[in-house]
Design a protein around this motif. Structure first.
Motif, PDB file in Angstrom:
ATOM      1  N   PRO A  76       0.962  -1.107   0.105  1.00  0.00           N
ATOM      2  CA  PRO A  76      -0.015   0.119   0.025  1.00  0.00           C
ATOM      3  C   PRO A  76       0.769   1.170   0.043  1.00  0.00           C
ATOM      4  O   PRO A  76       2.069   1.020   0.241  1.00  0.00           O
ATOM      5  N   ALA A  77       0.306   2.366  -0.165  1.00  0.00           N
ATOM      6  CA  ALA A  77       1.202   3.386  -0.319  1.00  0.00           C
ATOM      7  C   ALA A  77       1.544   3.763   1.218  1.00  0.00           C
ATOM      8  O   ALA A  77       1.067   3.550   2.062  1.00  0.00           O
ATOM      9  N   SER A 124      -2.517   2.724 -11.667  1.00  0.00           N
ATOM     10  CA  SER A 124      -3.172   2.178 -10.591  1.00  0.00           C
ATOM     11  C   SER A 124      -3.157   0.682 -10.418  1.00  0.00           C
ATOM     12  O   SER A 124      -2.888   0.017 -11.238  1.00  0.00           O
ATOM     13  N   THR A 136      -6.694  -2.128  -0.724  1.00  0.00           N
ATOM     14  CA  THR A 136      -6.139  -0.743  -0.966  1.00  0.00           C
ATOM     15  C   THR A 136      -6.050  -0.483  -2.380  1.00  0.00           C
ATOM     16  O   THR A 136      -5.544  -1.337  -2.940  1.00  0.00           O
ATOM     17  N   VAL A 138      -4.565   1.840  -4.882  1.00  0.00           N
ATOM     18  CA  VAL A 138      -3.525   2.764  -4.872  1.00  0.00           C
ATOM     19  C   VAL A 138      -3.355   3.359  -6.320  1.00  0.00           C
ATOM     20  O   VAL A 138      -3.441   2.613  -7.575  1.00  0.00           O
ATOM     21  N   GLU A 221       2.009   8.986  -4.252  1.00  0.00           N
ATOM     22  CA  GLU A 221       0.873   7.643  -4.685  1.00  0.00           C
ATOM     23  C   GLU A 221      -0.084   8.159  -3.482  1.00  0.00           C
ATOM     24  O   GLU A 221       0.124   8.502  -2.416  1.00  0.00           O
ATOM     25  N   GLY A 223      -3.087   5.936  -1.580  1.00  0.00           N
ATOM     26  CA  GLY A 223      -3.575   4.665  -1.355  1.00  0.00           C
ATOM     27  C   GLY A 223      -4.939   4.864  -0.215  1.00  0.00           C
ATOM     28  O   GLY A 223      -4.836   5.507   0.645  1.00  0.00           O
TER      29      GLY A 223
END
Length: 242
Positions: A76-77, A124, A136, A138, A221, A223
């Motif tokens: 995830p970010a 994405s 998630t 992102v 990014e 998320g």
């Protein structure tokens, strides 16, 4: 400071994997082969492999050595602190759509230091939970100077070595500093659709921006995680008398 021998070995193998010399599931050269090729100790060869393993690029097999992973992982970010690896919080993911040059939202354009109306490369992905459901959503935005020098960012397939290593290899720039901003808001229609949640629903949003040593942005990014899956755990030492 020049790179250490194990770092040189890891980077060479990373490049050969990226160039397709070793595909998913294929066995990499043994530690004995690496020792002979690079004139290093077995410990150095193993450390090079462990570096690739920490990147989520290879996996060990008893009696067979290391093979290239068949299912790349993504994170995830945010949370890209020094000392972490792609396997820290890394999960299987699914690429969404085709990367393309788009005008980013104003808050992303500000982080990327883009003029009004300028486009950035939009990529994405959907990071998946253990049960295969969405965890998630992102969206990554790369500034145009990075996108121009790194054509594989515009491809739909995963980049086995990871975007950070790929960008560094192509541009000579690497992330030195990161900024994470976490906020809570309601999901948009698109976000709710990707996360398979009904609106209105709260989501936690992490806006991550990575900068090189000159302070130039490399990527921004965003998320988005549904509130039902969002948990923040922070373990830390506490001094006496606090």
């Amino acid at each position: 400071m020049p790179p250490l021998k194990y770092e040189l070995i890891a980077e060479d193998l990373r490049r050969r994997i990226a160039d397709g010399e070793f595909g998913p599931g294929e066995i990499l050269p043994s530690s004995r082969d690496l020792c002979e090729q690079w004139s290093v100790s077995r410990a150095t060869a193993i450390k090079a492999m462990e570096t690739l393993r920490a990147d989520g690029l290879v996996t060990p097999h008893q009696g067979r050595g290391f093979t290239v992973v068949e299912i790349p992982v993504a994170r995830p970010a945010g949370g890209r602190r020094s000392g972490t690896s792609r396997t820290s919080g890394g999960r299987p993911f699914r690429r969404l759509g085709t990367p393309e040059m788009l005008v980013p939202p104003s808050h992303v354009a500000e982080k990327l230091a883009l003029p009004v109306g300028a486009a950035a490369l939009h990529r994405s992905r959907l990071v998946l939970a253990e049960d295969g459901n969405p965890l998630t959503y992102v969206v990554a935005w790369f500034p145009p100077d990075i996108a121009e020098l790194c054509p594989r960012l515009s491809a739909t397939g995963p980049i086995a070595e990871g975007t950070t290593h790929y960008v560094r290899r192509e541009t000579g720039r690497e992330p030195i500093r990161g900024t994470d901003i976490t906020a809570v808001r309601l999901a948009t229609v698109l976000e709710a659709d990707h996360l398979r949640v009904k609106r209105p629903t709260a989501v936690a949003v992490v806006l991550h921006t990575a900068y090189d040593r000159d302070g130039r942005p490399l990527v921004c990014e965003e998320g988005v995680t549904a509130s039902a899956h969002w948990v923040l755990v922070d373990n830390y030492e506490m001094g006496q008398g606090v």
